[in-house]
Design a protein around this motif. Structure first.
Motif, PDB file in Angstrom:
ATOM      1  N   ASP A 102      -7.857   3.310   4.973  1.00  0.00           N
ATOM      2  CA  ASP A 102      -8.358   2.062   4.399  1.00  0.00           C
ATOM      3  C   ASP A 102      -7.901   0.878   5.247  1.00  0.00           C
ATOM      4  N   TYR A 103      -6.634   0.896   5.613  1.00  0.00           N
ATOM      5  CA  TYR A 103      -6.084  -0.175   6.454  1.00  0.00           C
ATOM      6  C   TYR A 103      -6.833  -0.251   7.784  1.00  0.00           C
ATOM      7  N   THR A 143     -10.510  -1.483   7.344  1.00  0.00           N
ATOM      8  CA  THR A 143     -10.522  -2.922   7.051  1.00  0.00           C
ATOM      9  C   THR A 143     -10.246  -3.715   8.319  1.00  0.00           C
ATOM     10  N   ARG A 144      -9.242  -3.300   9.060  1.00  0.00           N
ATOM     11  CA  ARG A 144      -8.856  -4.002  10.291  1.00  0.00           C
ATOM     12  C   ARG A 144      -9.962  -3.963  11.345  1.00  0.00           C
ATOM     13  N   ASP A 176     -17.383  -1.813   6.570  1.00  0.00           N
ATOM     14  CA  ASP A 176     -17.516  -1.656   5.128  1.00  0.00           C
ATOM     15  C   ASP A 176     -17.130  -0.216   4.846  1.00  0.00           C
ATOM     16  N   HIS A 177     -16.291   0.006   3.843  1.00  0.00           N
ATOM     17  CA  HIS A 177     -15.871   1.377   3.583  1.00  0.00           C
ATOM     18  C   HIS A 177     -15.591   1.602   2.112  1.00  0.00           C
TER      19      HIS A 177
END
Length: 130
Positions: free
Chosen positions: A25-26, A29-30, A34-35
């Motif tokens: 997730d990190y 996002t970085r 879109d996830h």
């Protein structure tokens, strides 16, 4: 990173281990993707059909339905032919890799992975799609 039409790439993470999912997730996002995440193999194929992500980060060992079965299901669905699949497993033997690639995975990465290695593999798969 963006796909054609200027929209951001969509990545679906199919991972049951929270610690790994948090790291993914990190990273997603970085990187500006879109996830979304799903932790159960039984629900993964329906979610892939509903959201039609550009890339699926797919764990091999999942509750109820394995990543191999999900990969095969995606590859048997002609409407999902453009979905890229990157399989992830802690059992990163050559046999596991061959099996994943034979079932249609676009890439295979062993856990624990370096974030740099995963980032490069995700970029490779999403760039070849554009």
């Amino acid at each position: 990173m963006t796909a054609e039409g200027g929209r951001r790439h969509r990545v679906l993470v199919v991972e049951d281990e929270d610690n790994i999912a948090i790291a993914l997730d990190y990273l997603m996002t970085r990187e500006g993707y879109d996830h979304d995440r799903i932790a159960n193999g039984a629900d993964a194929l329906a979610r892939i059909r509903d959201t039609h992500p550009d890339l699926v980060l797919l764990d091999v060992m999942l509750p109820e339905v394995s990543g191999y079965e999900i990969c095969q299901g995606v590859r048997l669905d002609p409407t999902l032919s453009d979905v890229k699949i990157l399989m992830m497993t802690a059992r990163g033997s050559a046999i596991e890799r061959r099996k994943g690639l034979a079932l249609g995975a676009d890439g295979f990465i062993s856990k624990p992975f370096e974030l740099k290695e995963l980032r490069a593999e995700v970029r490779r798969l999403l760039v070849t799609e554009a």
